[in-house]
Structure formats: structure tokens, C-alpha cells
Design a protein around this motif. Structure first.
Motif, PDB file in Angstrom:
ATOM      1  N   THR A  58       0.824  -1.195   0.000  1.00 33.65           N
ATOM      2  CA  THR A  58       0.000   0.000   0.000  1.00 33.65           C
ATOM      3  C   THR A  58       0.864   1.253   0.000  1.00 33.65           C
ATOM      4  N   GLY A  59       2.145   1.063   0.327  1.00 31.19           N
ATOM      5  CA  GLY A  59       3.013   2.215   0.584  1.00 31.19           C
ATOM      6  C   GLY A  59       3.217   3.146  -0.599  1.00 31.19           C
ATOM      7  N   ALA A  60       3.107   2.597  -1.830  1.00 31.62           N
ATOM      8  CA  ALA A  60       3.452   3.417  -3.005  1.00 31.62           C
ATOM      9  C   ALA A  60       2.287   4.249  -3.523  1.00 31.62           C
ATOM     10  N   LEU A 113       7.239   0.711  -8.737  1.00 28.80           N
ATOM     11  CA  LEU A 113       7.277   1.883  -7.845  1.00 28.80           C
ATOM     12  C   LEU A 113       7.075   1.453  -6.406  1.00 28.80           C
ATOM     13  N   ASP A 114       7.958   1.902  -5.528  1.00 29.35           N
ATOM     14  CA  ASP A 114       7.728   1.625  -4.109  1.00 29.35           C
ATOM     15  C   ASP A 114       8.080   2.851  -3.292  1.00 29.35           C
ATOM     16  N   ASP A 115       7.593   2.850  -2.060  1.00 26.59           N
ATOM     17  CA  ASP A 115       7.852   3.981  -1.178  1.00 26.59           C
ATOM     18  C   ASP A 115       9.312   4.039  -0.749  1.00 26.59           C
ATOM     19  N   ILE A 116       9.891   2.850  -0.446  1.00 24.82           N
ATOM     20  CA  ILE A 116      11.240   2.868   0.131  1.00 24.82           C
ATOM     21  C   ILE A 116      11.986   1.586  -0.210  1.00 24.82           C
TER      22      ILE A 116
END
Ligand code: IMP
Ligand code: MG
Length: 191
Positions: A58-60, A113-116
Motif C-alpha cells: 500500500t506504501g506506493a 514503484l515503491d515507497d522505500i
């Protein structure tokens, strides 16, 4: 009625304005690189069915929503779910795919794509699984790249918003135990 807003739960590492302008740069840079690839194939930014974004839920979601609005080319978006930090944990427990991965990525330009990027297990797993499908290209883009971390997979991000120290951060899609994704700044969580 006066609304009382949530207090920031730690030190602001990256302010929302910096995030917004960096995401605009990243979107333009990725779009440019994709158009160069498409042109090499005799196609243009309007080519359809060639570029697919795979945001890691869900982070992205927040990063992705901001980024795609700076990418003026035809693209589709398919979500994947990977879990690595179950519940209140601040330590990676290894990555597990929790959704189907699209199976029609052959010949596609894929942007994950990811948050981190932390231990690399999440993006390493996805990179390896996507590679097996022979896409035209795979690019990895993260908002944050955590430094000084014991990487468990040699995966690297092709596009990085910001390098940050090895703190546990929340905000802009990043959570702790499901909370704080809606903070507009990147905040190092206290404690
Ligand atoms: P990796 O598999 O260890 O690289 O972890 C990547 C995933 O762990 C990210 O998609 C995040 O969901 C989560 N994660 C890693 N570091 C943090 C953090 O500092 N705050 C919140 N989530 C994090
Ligand atoms: Mg995640």
C-alpha cells in the motif's frame, strides 16, 4: 467546529514542498527515458500497451498518484501487493507476494514503484519475478532509499527521490502499524 489535527509523531526529515518538487523532476526524468526507449523502437509517447507501472501496495499509492501526473505518455497501472513489515514491526520479515503478478509483461517497459528501498527483499523479489517474463525493460523507482542498511538482495533503484539515513520513517504513504500514511511530510518516528 474547530478540528484538532494530529501532531507530527517525530522529526520532519523531508518537507512536503521538497517532496513535491522532487517527484515532479522524477516523473519528467522517467517519462523522458521511456520516450527515448519508445523512439528507439520507432514509437512515440502515444504508443499504447507498452508502458506499465507496477506500484507496490500500500506504501506506493501516494507517491504513485503524485508521480504519474508528471508523466505525459500513455501508460497503464497494475497494482501488486507485497508484505514485509507485518503489524507493528519495524524490522523486515522477508518479502511475500500477496497478490497475482501480471503475467503479460513480455515486451513491456515495466516501472516498479515503491515507497522505500530498505533491505531490498521486496523489490528484489519483484525484479526477479518480472525478469522471468522477458519485459523490454524493468526500471525501479523509489521515493526513499535507506542508507547504511544490511541489504539482503543486491537490487538497486534506477530512480531515487531521496537518500535517507537508517531511521524508521512514516508519512507520504509509509506507515507504522497501518498509521501515518497520510502525513504530508516524511517524518522519522520517535522511539
Ligand atoms: P525491504 O523489502 O526491506 O526493502 O522493505 C521494503 C518495504 O518495507 C517497503 O515497501 C516499506 O513498506 C517497508 N519499510 C521499509 N522501511 C520502512 C520505514 O522506515 N518505514 C515504513 N515502512 C518501511
Ligand atoms: Mg511497502
Amino acid at each position: 467546529m474547530a478540528v484538532k489535527f494530529l501532531e507530527t509523531p517525530g522529526q520532519v526529515l523531508i518537507h512536503r514542498d521538497q517532496i513535491a518538487s522532487r517527484i515532479a523532476e522524477l516523473g519528467n526524468e522517467i517519462a523522458h527515458d521511456l520516450v527515448v526507449d519508445l523512439e528507439a523502437e520507432g514509437l512515440g509517447a502515444d504508443a499504447s500497451d507498452r508502458v506499465v507501472l507496477l506500484p507496490v501496495l500500500t506504501g506506493a499509492i501516494i507517491f504513485t498518484a503524485d508521480l504519474v501526473r508528471h508523466m505525459p505518455l500513455n501508460l497503464s497501472m497494475r497494482m501488486v501487493t507485497v508484505s514485509s513489515y507485518p503489524g507493528a514491526s519495524k524490522m523486515s520479515k522477508g518479502a511475500k507476494l500477496r497478490s497475482e503478478l501480471p503475467t503479460d509483461l513480455e515486451g513491456m517497459h515495466v516501472i516498479v514503484l515503491d515507497d522505500i528501498l530498505d533491505t531490498g527483499q521486496t523489490l528484489g523479489l519483484l525484479h526477479d519475478m518480472i525478469s522471468e517474463q522477458n519485459p523490454a525493460s524493468i526500471r525501479i523507482c523509489v521515493l526513499l532509499d535507506k542508507q547504511g542498511v544490511d541489504r539482503k538482495h543486491p537490487v538497486k533503484a534506477d530512480y531515487v527521490g531521496f537518500e535517507i539515513p537508517a531511521a524508521f520513517v512514516v508519512g507520504c504513504g509509509l506507515d507504522h502499524d497501518g498509521l501515518y500514511r497520510n502525513l504530508p511530510d516524511i517524518v522519522a518516528l520517535d522511539g
